[in-house]
Design an enzyme around this catalytic site. Structure first.
Site, PDB file in Angstrom:
ATOM      1  N   HIS A 169      33.387  47.233  43.475  1.00 26.38           N
ATOM      2  CA  HIS A 169      31.949  47.008  43.277  1.00 26.38           C
ATOM      3  C   HIS A 169      31.502  45.613  43.671  1.00 26.38           C
ATOM      4  CE1 HIS A 169      32.236  44.389  39.748  1.00 26.38           C
ATOM      5  NE2 HIS A 169      33.050  45.235  39.145  1.00 26.38           N
TER       6      HIS A 169
ATOM      7  N   ASP B  57      57.224  14.587  33.630  1.00 25.03           N
ATOM      8  CA  ASP B  57      57.927  13.346  33.293  1.00 25.03           C
ATOM      9  C   ASP B  57      58.101  13.340  31.782  1.00 25.03           C
ATOM     10  OD1 ASP B  57      55.207  12.835  32.737  1.00 25.03           O
ATOM     11  OD2 ASP B  57      55.489  10.681  32.986  1.00 25.03           O
TER      12      ASP B  57
ATOM     13  N   TYR C 210      22.562  34.994  42.308  1.00 26.07           N
ATOM     14  CA  TYR C 210      23.074  34.882  43.667  1.00 26.07           C
ATOM     15  C   TYR C 210      22.581  36.067  44.490  1.00 26.07           C
ATOM     16  CZ  TYR C 210      26.722  38.313  42.390  1.00 26.07           C
ATOM     17  OH  TYR C 210      27.391  39.432  41.996  1.00 26.07           O
TER      18      TYR C 210
ATOM     19  N   SER D 197      37.280  45.966  40.123  1.00 27.58           N
ATOM     20  CA  SER D 197      36.254  44.984  40.474  1.00 27.58           C
ATOM     21  C   SER D 197      36.120  44.803  41.976  1.00 27.58           C
ATOM     22  CB  SER D 197      36.581  43.637  39.811  1.00 27.58           C
ATOM     23  OG  SER D 197      36.686  43.769  38.415  1.00 27.58           O
TER      24      SER D 197
ATOM     25  N   HIS E  45      28.551  41.542  34.434  1.00 33.75           N
ATOM     26  CA  HIS E  45      27.395  40.881  35.039  1.00 33.75           C
ATOM     27  C   HIS E  45      26.643  41.914  35.865  1.00 33.75           C
ATOM     28  CE1 HIS E  45      29.089  40.839  39.052  1.00 33.75           C
ATOM     29  NE2 HIS E  45      28.127  40.084  39.496  1.00 33.75           N
TER      30      HIS E  45
END
Length: 857
Positions: A54, A591, A288, A51, A233
Site C-alpha cells: 500500500h 572502549d 506529503y 506495508s 496513517h
C-alpha cells in the site's frame, strides 16, 4: 515472478516476509554467494498485502540520523539499477521538495541542507517560493516561505521493486513461497532449528524475521519482546483533476497489474502509476504528496496516533483486503486531531497548499499501517537470545535497500557494510533495548509518540517529557530531586543533566560561560558550564550508575578477556586497564575499562546511555560455555568523586592511604567509605584526580550523602551529564556511539596505544593491517572554533571550500579552554594540527583549526 508452489523441507536461511525488506535481504544474500535461501510470506507475491503493497513509495533521502540518510542514498542507487517487470527503471528520480510555512521550518530546511552535505547526498538546495512553483506549479506559492530540494529524491513502487529484487534473487538460486503463513520458529539449546508454517516445517540454520508490523507477534512466541509498534496513517488519492489531465496514464496492461488489483482493488490503477513531478512534503502540517497520473496522492500523519494491537493483526482476508490496511477514518482527515496541530484539519491544510484539490472527491482512501520503534530507527541484527535468529523490522521502503545490504553483509561477514565502507548500527541493533522496552505498554506509548513527532522539528537533545518516564531510578534519585536536578531519560534511567541547586555557581563562573541564543541554546543551561568549571577547580560528584557493568567469571575468564580486548590483559588482581573491543572488521566495538577483581573474575565497565546493551550482548555472544557473563548494571550504584580536592574529600571518610604511591592511577581497592563498602577505581572520565566508587545499590544513596557532607568544606557539588560531556571532550576522551564506533579502527581513532599486536583478539588481522598503514582512510581530528563565542552542534559538515571532507561526530563547549571543541574524522592530510577548515552550521560558515590533543592535560 516464478514463485515456488511446493514447500522446501530445508534451507540454510529462511526469510519470513517477502515485502520490500525481505526481498532486499534475499537479493543481497544471493549477491554475496548464498544459494540456499527461502523466502516465505502469508500473502501472494509480489503484492503480499503488507506495508510495501500500500505504500506510495516516496523517497526523501535526507534524514537527521546518519544511518537513515546512508540507507536511503544506497536504496536510491540500488532501485535505480533495477528493471521493473515492464522493462522500465524501477526508480522514478523526479526529485523531492519539502516546503516551509514558518520561519522555524525554514531554519529546519537549512539544517536539511547541512545533513545532506554531511551524509553525502547529492546537490541539496534551498529554493524560493517562486522556484518551488516552477517545479510544482499547483502549489500556492503565497502559502510557503521556501523549500528544500533534493534532485535525486523520488519514488519507487514497493511492488515493482519487490518483484525486481525477487527475480534477481531467484536467478541466483533463492526460492519464494507465497500463501504460506509462518506460525512459529522451533528452537533448541538456544539455537534456531526450523520454521513452522501452516503448510509444513522448513529445517534451517538461520531465520530472518522481516515481517514489519507482524514482527511482535512472532517474537512473542519465542519470548523475544520486540518493541515494534504498528501505527496507522492516512493515504488518499483524488479524483482526476482537470489541471493534471495531460498526466493521465493507463496501467492496466502493466505485467503486475492483475496481481496488484487482486490485492489492492481499484486503487491499483493509480498506485502503479509513477509520479511525473517532484514528490512533496508539507511537514508543518504533517502532510506529503505525489502525483498518480492525473490525480494527486495525499498522505497524512496529521492526526492523533492510532495504534492497533499487534497481537490482533490478521493477514489478507478471503475478500482481498490487505492485512496492513484499515478502513479510512474520515474524521481524521476532516478534523484537527493531532495533539501538536490543533488548529487546522488535514484536508484544509492540503487544499490551501494545492488549491486544485479543493472540493475534489477522494476516490481511493485507506489507513495504511507501518511500524515504529522506540527511537524511530530500524530493529535489526542477531537476536541475542537465540543463535541464528535475525530481525529486520520497522524499516521503510526508503531505507530498505541500505538496511538489506548492511544486514546481509552482517550475516555473511560479521560486519554491517555499505559499498563505501562499514556502517555503525548501534542505534538500530535489536539488542539495544532494555527490559522495560519490551512491554506492550511501553512499546505502544512510545510508538505512538514516535508517530506524533515524525514530522515535528525535534532538537538533537530532545527527550521524552511525559510519556513513559520515571521508569528506572538510580539509588540517588530522591537526592537528585532534592537538589532540583534537571532529569533526562536515558535508556529509561532518570539522569541529571544539570542541577538547579548549582545556579549560584553561574554568578561565580559566568564570565567564562558563553551564552547560547540560537538552536544550540535549547536544552542547555549555563549551569552546565559552571558545574564543569567547579570540577576543574574544586571537586564534583557524578552519578554514573547507568554506565553498563559486566562481570566475567570462570576458570577461562582470563583467556576470554584477552580474546575480547585489544590491549595486553595480563594484569594483576586490583589492576585496571583501558582497552578496546573490536569486531571482525577491526572497527571499534566498544572502549572499556577492565578491572581484575579476583583470579577468575573481571569487572568490565563501558558506555551506558542508549547503546550500552549492545556491548553486553556482544560480550555474551563471544563467550565460551565455561565463562559466565553477568550484567550487573542494576546491582551496583556507581559514582565518581573527581577534581583537585577529591583526595581531601575521600580522606575524611576512610583511613585508606589515597596517595599516588599507595593508590596509583589505574588501580582498584576495596574498602569502606565511612560505613559503606565500596570498590574504588582510580580513574575519572572527567580527566581530573578522582575515584569511581561502586557499591551494592542499596548503599548508593547513603554513600552519595556521605560524600556530599564530607565535601562541603571543599566546595563539592553534584554535576550532570552536560558538564561531563564538556569535561571529557576537553581531555580527548572518546564517547562510544559518537566519536568512537565501528566505522573506524583504533588507529584511525587515535587509540593505537590501546592495542597490543602481540596478543590475540577479535579483529586482529584487520587491526594489524591498519597498524601497517592499510585501511586508514580517515584520522580523528580535534577541532576548536576560532571564534571563542561560537557554539555548534554535532552532525554538521566539515568543508574545504565547497568540498565536504567530513562531519562533526561530537561537539561541546570547552569551558576550560574557552572554545567550542569538536571531534571529527578527516582524510589524513587534513587531520594534521594547524590545518584550517570550516564548519557549516545554521547556514553560517565557521573557521576551525585542527589542534593537538588533549586540549587539557
Amino acid at each position: 515472478m516464478e514463485t515456488t508452489d511446493s514447500l522446501p523441507t530445508h534451507a540454510d536461511t529462511v526469510i519470513v516476509g517477502a515485502g520490500i525488506v525481505g526481498c532486499n535481504i534475499a537479493y543481497q544474500l544471493t549477491a554475496l554467494g548464498r544459494e540456499d535461501v527461502v523466502v516465505v510470506d502469508q500473502g501472494p507475491m509480489p503484492t503480499t498485502g503488507g506495508s510495501s503493497t500500500h505504500a506510495p513509495g516516496i523517497m526523501f533521502q535526507t534524514a537527521e540520523p546518519k544511518v537513515l540518510g546512508k540507507f536511503a542514498d544506497y536504496s536510491r542507487q540500488l532501485y535505480s539499477d533495477l528493471e521493473g517487470a515492464d522493462g522500465q527503471q524501477a526508480y522514478n528520480e523526479v526529485g523531492g521538495i519539502e516546503v516551509a510555512r514558518s520561519d522555524e521550518r525554514m531554519d529546519f530546511l537549512q539544517r536539511r541542507v547541512e545533513y545532506a552535505k554531511a551524509w553525502g547526498i547529492d546537490d541539496p538546495q534551498l529554493l524560493s517560493p517562486e522556484e518551488v512553483t516552477e517545479l510544482l506549479p499547483l502549489v500556492d506559492e503565497s502559502e510557503i516561505l521556501g523549500g528544500y530540494y533534493s534532485p535525486t529524491d523520488g519514488q519507487v513502487s514497493g511492488v515493482v521493486a519487490c518483484d525486481a529484487l525477487a527475480r534477481e534473487a531467484m536467478d541466483q538460486g533463492a526460492q519464494f513461497v507465497p500463501h504460506t503463513r509462518t506460525e512459529d520458529v522451533d528452537v533448541e539449546d538456544g539455537a534456531v532449528q526450523s520454521v513452522v508454517t501452516e503448510r509444513g516445517t522448513i529445517d534451517c540454520e538461520e531465520v530472518v524475521v522481516a515481517t514489519n508490523i507482524w514482527a511482535r507477534q512472532l517474537g512473542e512466541k519465542l519470548g523475544v519482546h520486540l518493541p515494534v509498534t504498528p501505527v496507522e496513517h492516512q493515504y488518499t488519492m483524488t479524483e482526476s483533476l482537470d489541471e493534471m489531465a495531460e498526466g493521465a496514464v493507463d496501467v492496466t496492461s502493466h505485467p503486475l497489474f492483475e496481481n496488484y488489483e487482486n490485492v489492492s482493488g481499484e486503487k491499483a490503477t493509480r498506485l502503479l502509476v509513477g509520479p511525473d513531478r517532484p514528490i512533496l512534503r508539507d511537514q508543518d502540517n504533517a502532510m506529503y504528496y505525489r502525483t498518480h497520473g492525473d490525480s494527486y496522492g495525499i498522505g497524512s500523519y496529521n492526526h492523533e496516533p492510532i495504534v492497533p494491537d499487534p497481537m490482533e493483526l490478521g493477514g489478507n482476508d478471503p475478500d482481498g483486503e490487505q492485512g496492513s490496511v484499515h478502513e479510512f477514518t474520515d474524521h481524521h482527515m476532516d478534523t484537527a486531531t493531532h495533539p501538536d496541530r490543533p488548529d487546522k484539519a488535514p484536508r484544509q491544510a492540503s487544499d490551501e497548499l494545492i488549491p486544485a484539490t479543493e472540493g475534489a472527491d477522494l476516490e481511493h482512501k485507506y489507513n495504511g499501517m507501518f511500524a515504529e520503534s522506540p527511537n524511530g530507527l530500524p530493529v535489526m541484527g542477531p537476536v541475542q537470545e537465540y543463535d541464528g535468529l535475525w530481525t529486520a523490522a520497522a524499516i521503510w521502503v526508503t531505507h530498505a535497500g541500505g538496511a538489506g545490504k548492511a544486514l546481509a553483509e552482517w550475516m555473511e561477514h560479521g560486519v554491517p557494510r555499505l559499498p563505501d565502507g562499514p556502517i555503525d548500527l548501534a542505534g538500530c541493533d535489536v539488542n539495544r533495548f532494555d527490559d522495560h522496552e519490551g512491554s506492550w505498554s511501553f512499546a505502544r506509548d512510545i510508538g505512538a509518540e514516535e508517530y506524533r513527532i515524525v514530522y515535528n522539528i525535534t532538537h538533537p537533545k530532545w527527550v521524552w517529557t511525559e510519556t513513559q518516564r520515571d521508569i528506572r531510578r538510580t539509588p540517588m534519585y530522591h537526592t537528585h530531586k532534592e537538589y532540583d536536578a534537571e532529569l533526562w531519560a536515558e535508556a529509561g534511567w532518570e539522569e541529571p543533566q544539570w542541577f538547579e541547586s548549582n545556579a549560584d555557581l553561574v554568578a561565580e563562573y559566568g564570565d567564562r560561560i558563553v551564552d547560547r541564543e540560537g538552536w544550540e541554546g535549547r536544552y542547555w543551561s549555563p549551569i552546565e558550564g559552571a558545574e564543569a568549571l567547579n570540577v576543574r577547580e574544586n571537586v564534583g560528584l557524578h552519578d554514573m550508575t547507568s554506565f553498563n557493568k559486566m562481570e566475567v567469571i570462570g576458570d577461562e575468564a582470563s583467556e576470554f578477556v584477552q580474546y575480547l580486548c585489544t590491549n595486553d590483559m595480563d594484569i594483576d588482581v586490583g589492576d585496571v586497564k583501558y582497552t578496546l573491543m573490536c569486531n571482525e572488521g577491526g572497527g571499534v566495538r566498544a572502549d572499556i575499562t577492565v578491572t581484575r577483581t579476583d583470579e577468575d573474575r573481571y569487572l568490565l565497565l563501558t558506555t551506558g546511555r542508549e547503546v550500552g546493551n549492545n556491548h553486553v550482548a556482544w560480550v555474551r555472544e563471544q563467550s565460551p560455555a565455561e565463562v559466565v557473563v553477568n550484567d550487573v548494571t542494576s546491582s551496583y550504584a556507581a559514582m565518581v568523586c573527581t577534581g583537585p580536592n577529591a583526595r581531601a574529600v575521600l580522606s575524611k571518610l576512610t583511613d585508606v592511604d589515597l596517595s599516588d604511591e599507595a593508590f596509583p592511577f589505574f588501580t582498584s581497592q576495596e574498602f569502606f567509605v565511612d560505613n559503606i563498602p565500596v570498590r574504588a577505581l582510580r580513574v575519572s572520565y572527567a580527566g581530573e584526580l578522582g575515584w569511581e566508587l561502586y557499591t551494592p545499590s542499596e548503599y548508593g544513596e547513603r554513600l552519595w550523602e556521605h560524600l556530599l557532607d564530607a565535601g562541603e568544606e571543599y566546595r563539592i557539588r553534584p554535576y550532570g551529564n552536560g558538564a561531563l560531556d564538556s569535561l571529557r571532550i576537553e581531555k580527548g576522551f572518546r564517547l562510544w556511539g559518537e566519536d568512537l564506533h565501528t566505522e573506524h579502527n583504533p588507529y584511525e581513532a587515535g587509540l593505537g596505544w590501546a592495542v597490543d599486536l602481540e596478543t590475540e583478539f577479535i579483529g586482529k588481522d584487520a587491526v594489524a593491517a591498519a597498524a601497517a598503514g592499510d585501511n586508514i582512510d580517515h584520522k580523528v581530528a580535534c577541532l576548536t572554533l576560532d571564534d571563542p563565542e561560537a557554539v555548534v552542534l554535532p552532525d554538521k559538515p566539515v568543508l574545504d571550500g565547497e568540498e565536504t571532507i567530513g562531519y562533526l561526530h561530537s561537539a561541546e563547549y570547552g569551558y576550560t579552554v574557552g572554545a567550542c571543541v569538536a571531534y571529527t574524522y578527516l582524510p589524513p592530510e587534513y587531520a594534521e594540527p594547524g590545518t584550517e577548515v570550516e564548519i557549516l552550521y545554521e547556514g553560517n560558515r565557521y573557521a576551525v583549526t585542527v589542534r593537538e590533543e588533549p586540549l587539557v592535560s
